[in-house]
Design a protein around this motif. Structure first.
Motif, mmCIF file in Angstrom:
data_model
loop_
_atom_site.group_PDB
_atom_site.id
_atom_site.type_symbol
_atom_site.label_atom_id
_atom_site.label_comp_id
_atom_site.label_asym_id
_atom_site.label_seq_id
_atom_site.Cartn_x
_atom_site.Cartn_y
_atom_site.Cartn_z
ATOM 1 N N TYR A 236 52.378 -30.369 -50.397
ATOM 2 C CA TYR A 236 52.332 -29.428 -49.272
ATOM 3 C C TYR A 236 53.421 -28.365 -49.409
ATOM 4 O O TYR A 236 53.188 -27.184 -49.149
ATOM 5 C CB TYR A 236 52.506 -30.190 -47.957
ATOM 6 C CG TYR A 236 52.332 -29.337 -46.726
ATOM 7 C CD1 TYR A 236 51.063 -29.028 -46.251
ATOM 8 C CD2 TYR A 236 53.437 -28.860 -46.025
ATOM 9 C CE1 TYR A 236 50.902 -28.253 -45.113
ATOM 10 C CE2 TYR A 236 53.281 -28.080 -44.895
ATOM 11 C CZ TYR A 236 52.007 -27.775 -44.443
ATOM 12 O OH TYR A 236 51.850 -26.997 -43.324
ATOM 13 N N ASN A 240 50.612 -26.288 -50.924
ATOM 14 C CA ASN A 240 49.791 -26.425 -49.719
ATOM 15 C C ASN A 240 48.316 -26.618 -50.070
ATOM 16 O O ASN A 240 47.418 -26.150 -49.369
ATOM 17 C CB ASN A 240 49.969 -25.210 -48.803
ATOM 18 C CG ASN A 240 49.443 -25.462 -47.394
ATOM 19 O OD1 ASN A 240 49.251 -26.614 -46.997
ATOM 20 N ND2 ASN A 240 49.194 -24.407 -46.649
ATOM 21 N N GLU A 248 44.415 -29.724 -53.892
ATOM 22 C CA GLU A 248 44.062 -30.356 -52.611
ATOM 23 C C GLU A 248 43.968 -31.863 -52.780
ATOM 24 O O GLU A 248 43.362 -32.373 -53.719
ATOM 25 C CB GLU A 248 42.729 -29.817 -52.122
ATOM 26 C CG GLU A 248 42.411 -30.153 -50.674
ATOM 27 C CD GLU A 248 43.031 -29.166 -49.714
ATOM 28 O OE1 GLU A 248 44.119 -29.490 -49.184
ATOM 29 O OE2 GLU A 248 42.448 -28.101 -49.498
ATOM 30 N N THR A 252 46.467 -33.404 -47.439
ATOM 31 C CA THR A 252 46.521 -31.976 -47.094
ATOM 32 C C THR A 252 45.202 -31.531 -46.469
ATOM 33 O O THR A 252 45.186 -30.685 -45.574
ATOM 34 C CB THR A 252 46.821 -31.130 -48.335
ATOM 35 O OG1 THR A 252 45.825 -31.367 -49.339
ATOM 36 C CG2 THR A 252 48.191 -31.477 -48.904
#
Length: 293
Positions: A236, A240, A248, A252
């Motif tokens: 993150y 992010n 990903e 998240t």
């Protein structure tokens, strides 16, 4: 009989506060998440749209959510952790357990990243990966390897690997310390008997030390796999989940569903899937390490 009953009641009374905390902090949130996952619930709207298991079906079939991709990234991190991080930690533990000079100092140095805040580590490695002034690209340019410089966290082909390196750096000392403690618990008589029989150091490690610390290895594998499935904070901070969802992971994605898309029902579904996956993998790993009596 009365004394036995009173003894059991006193034990129960002392355990009761911890039991309440366990139920309130762990069990109750899991039950609530499972309940919310059966609704198409958004904050500000009543909890009335019951949809059953549709959230779970959508989670694996909808391309707009991208859960299979996020799960695949977590499983890849788990594989890298088991086959790169843990062997590296085992090698360090085996070397340090040989009573080398400065043993305690090396233990402290390798374990130090575990004590540092993950946010701080994320910011540190973000500076290292900076394409303009980052240590990595500056070093490559100074060596005349300009063609190898990258926007490490902005390139979808390198972002996930760039996130794994700080994870390895942070937690290799944790697994190393677990294995080191297990190796130190191996009876000296076994090592001495093997050396007298003409075994090399490698043979002692393979046939005596590693089988002896098998329970420690099982714990390390469980921690590495479940930790990868739950990975969130470092990714993150670094990316992010980007670029283009290349990094990903389920955690998240869950945050995105909860706070960006306002889909609390789907966010609870992802949370339940994480819990089920962690329990399933922990059980499978325990079965794989099970020994016949």
């Amino acid at each position: 009989m009365k004394r036995t009953l009173g003894y059991k009641l006193s034990i129960f009374a002392f355990l009761l506060p911890a039991l309440f905390l366990f139920i309130g902090i762990l069990i109750a949130p899991i039950i609530m998440s499972g309940y919310y996952s059966l609704f198409n619930w958004k904050v500000g709207y009543p909890l009335t749209d019951f949809i059953g298991l549709k959230n779970y079906v959508e989670l694996f079939t909808s391309k707009s959510i991208g859960f299979p991709k996020a799960l695949g990234n977590s499983l890849l991190l788990a594989v890298l952790s088991v086959f790169i991080q843990l062997p590296f930690a085992l090698i360090l533990a085996l070397k340090l357990a040989k009573r080398i000079r400065g043993e305690r100092a090396f233990l402290s140095i390798y374990f130090m990243p575990v004590l540092i805040s993950t946010v701080v580590i994320g910011q540190l490695w973000a500076k290292i990966y900076n394409p303009e002034y980052g240590l990595l690209n500056v070093t490559l340019r100074s060596m005349g390897l300009d063609s190898l410089t990258r926007i490490w966290l902005g390139d979808k082909n390198t972002a996930l690997a760039a996130c794994f390196v700080p994870i390895l750096w942070q937690y290799v000392g944790y697994h190393m310390l677990l294995m080191y403690a297990g190796i130190k618990g191996v009876p000296m008589e076994l090592n001495e008997a093997a050396m007298l029989d003409g075994c090399t150091e490698g043979q002692v490690n393979r046939y005596i030390i590693i089988p002896y610390i098998k329970p420690i290895l099982r714990v390390s594998v469980i921690f590495a796999v479940t930790g990868s499935l739950k990975s969130f904070d470092l990714i993150y901070v670094l990316t992010n989940g980007g670029p283009f969802h290349a990094t990903e992971v389920p955690s998240t994605l869950m945050i995105s569903m909860l706070f960006l898309r306002n889909r609390y029902g789907m966010g609870s579904t992802i949370a339940m899937m994480l819990i089920l996956l962690c329990f399933t993998f922990a059980l499978l790993i325990s079965l794989a390490f099970r020994e016949e009596k």
